[in-house]
Every structure is written in structure tokens, then in C-alpha cells.
Design an enzyme around this catalytic site. Structure first.
Site, PDB file in Angstrom:
ATOM      1  N   GLU A  75       0.833  -1.212   0.000  1.00 13.84           N
ATOM      2  CA  GLU A  75       0.000   0.000   0.000  1.00 13.84           C
ATOM      3  C   GLU A  75       0.862   1.254   0.000  1.00 13.84           C
ATOM      4  O   GLU A  75       0.594   2.223  -0.711  1.00 13.84           O
ATOM      5  CB  GLU A  75      -0.928   0.021   1.220  1.00 13.84           C
ATOM      6  CG  GLU A  75      -1.938  -1.106   1.273  1.00 13.84           C
ATOM      7  CD  GLU A  75      -1.436  -2.366   1.978  1.00 13.84           C
ATOM      8  OE1 GLU A  75      -0.233  -2.683   1.862  1.00 13.84           O
ATOM      9  OE2 GLU A  75      -2.256  -3.031   2.628  1.00 13.84           O
ATOM     10  N   CYS A 112      -2.306  -2.810   7.124  1.00 12.47           N
ATOM     11  CA  CYS A 112      -1.716  -2.762   8.465  1.00 12.47           C
ATOM     12  C   CYS A 112      -1.819  -1.342   9.040  1.00 12.47           C
ATOM     13  O   CYS A 112      -2.152  -0.383   8.333  1.00 12.47           O
ATOM     14  CB  CYS A 112      -0.257  -3.220   8.419  1.00 12.47           C
ATOM     15  SG  CYS A 112       0.876  -1.963   7.799  1.00 12.47           S
TER      16      CYS A 112
HETATM   17  N1  THU Z   1       2.194  -6.431   4.014  1.00 13.66           N
HETATM   18  C1  THU Z   1       1.715  -5.548   3.104  1.00 13.66           C
HETATM   19  O1  THU Z   1       2.260  -5.408   2.001  1.00 13.66           O
HETATM   20  N2  THU Z   1       0.635  -4.819   3.435  1.00 13.66           N
HETATM   21  C2  THU Z   1      -0.016  -4.893   4.626  1.00 13.66           C
HETATM   22  O2  THU Z   1      -0.923  -4.110   4.875  1.00 13.66           O
HETATM   23  C3  THU Z   1       0.355  -5.922   5.592  1.00 13.66           C
HETATM   24  C4  THU Z   1       1.613  -6.648   5.324  1.00 13.66           C
HETATM   25  C5  THU Z   1       3.401  -7.193   3.681  1.00 13.66           C
HETATM   26  C6  THU Z   1       4.629  -6.806   4.471  1.00 13.66           C
HETATM   27  C7  THU Z   1       5.440  -8.071   4.408  1.00 13.66           C
HETATM   28  O3  THU Z   1       6.218  -8.036   3.218  1.00 13.66           O
HETATM   29  C8  THU Z   1       4.418  -9.184   4.298  1.00 13.66           C
HETATM   30  O4  THU Z   1       3.195  -8.569   3.919  1.00 13.66           O
HETATM   31  C9  THU Z   1       4.215  -9.962   5.588  1.00 13.66           C
HETATM   32  O5  THU Z   1       3.919  -9.104   6.645  1.00 13.66           O
END
Ligand code: THU
Length: 161
Positions: A75, A112
């Protein structure tokens, strides 16, 4: 002392076919971004597609690093990509999808906390809502009408001046 109650509502779609043709097409863009993610450590690939008010579609995906905290979420890669290319454009919609090499992701994957805070910065600056759609690899899609529904009591610049 008093208690305050906050309420919110989200729209849940059963699958991509319940979306409008344009929204479904944007999810397909997010899937393409997701499939290009660099996520060798978590094996969890995330893709994001942004629709801007100039009709441009901006993509992002998670980029991991052997020094784990140096990686970045899909994001934020997409939002900063959009802001760096089109700083004056508003973000209308964000589409997020995730899949894993370890298991089938069947539940919607919500952004997140740090990504919510980042989206908040842009929604509050542009003063119009950003619609946020998120899903796993398959299954239901949740739509939030505004970042504020995902991050009540947001911290923003009004505290700083
Ligand atoms: N991740 C995202 O790209 N977006 C989120 O909102 C949550 C987590 C990614 C970060 C990391 O590369 C993987 O997902 C595991 O946490």
C-alpha cells in the site's frame, strides 16, 4: 466521565463478480502487482492498485529485504509512487489483494496500521474520502468508504500546530 460509542459499517461482496466492471478491472491490476511482489521471506505477496482522479492507475507491491525492517508494504509503495508522480491528484480508490505460498488466503486482508496512517495523511490532505477495497486471494471483498472507518481517532497534523 462518559463513554462514547463509535460505529461504522462496511460493504461485503461475495466475490469479484459482485463488483462493478471497473472495480473488478482494478482488482485485476492489483492481482498483477501482487504476483510481481518481492516477498521471499514471508512468502506473503500483497498488491495494491490506486485509481487517481486523473484516471491514472498506480500499482505497488510489497518489497522485502534481508534486513527485515527495511522492507515495505504494497500500500505504501503504491501511495508514495502515486504521490511522487502525481502530487496534485486525489486518490479515489485503493484495491488490495494478498496471497501466500504457504496457504490459501481466503479472508480479506486489511491494511496494516502503518499503511492506514499513511493513507490517512493523503485522505485528510485531499479532503475527500478514499474508498478502500480489500480481499485475500479468493473469496469475500470488504469495502470501506473512508480511511476514517479503519482508523478512528486518527493522529493527524492538527495536533502539531
Ligand atoms: N504487508 C503488506 O504489504 N501490506 C499490509 O498491509 C500488511 C503486510 C506485507 C509486508 C510483508 O512483506 C508481508 O506482507 C508480511 O507481513
Amino acid at each position: 466521565m462518559k463513554e462514547i460509542k463509535l460505529s461504522t459499517s462496511f460493504t461485503v461482496f461475495d466475490d469479484l463478480n459482485e463488483l462493478s466492471k471497473n472495480d473488478k478491472a482494478l482488482f485485476l491490476e492489483a492481482q498483477t502487482a501482487r504476483d510481481n511482489a518481492y516477498a521471499p521471506y514471508s512468502n506473503f505477496q500483497v498488491g495494491a492498485a490506486l485509481l487517481l482522479d486523473n484516471n491514472k492507475i498506480i500499482l505497488g507491491n510489497n518489497q522485502e529485504n534481508a534486513a527485515y525492517p527495511s522492507g515495505m508494504c504494497a500500500e505504501r509503495v503504491a501511495i508514495w509512487n502515486a504521490s511522487s508522480q502525481y502530487p496534485k491528484s486525489k486518490i479515489l480508490k485503493i484495491f488490495i489483494t494478498a496471497k501466500s505460498n504457504l496457504k490459501k488466503v481466503t479472508e480479506p486482508v486489511s491494511p496494516c496500521g502503518s499503511c492506514r496512517q499513511t493513507i490517512a495523511e493523503y485522505e485528510l490532505n485531499q479532503d475527500t474520502n478514499i474508498e478502500i477495497f480489500f480481499m485475500g486471494e479468493i473469496g469475500k471483498i470488504i469495502k470501506s468508504n473512508s480511511l476514517k472507518d479503519l482508523l478512528p481517532l486518527v493522529f493527524d497534523k492538527k495536533f502539531l500546530k
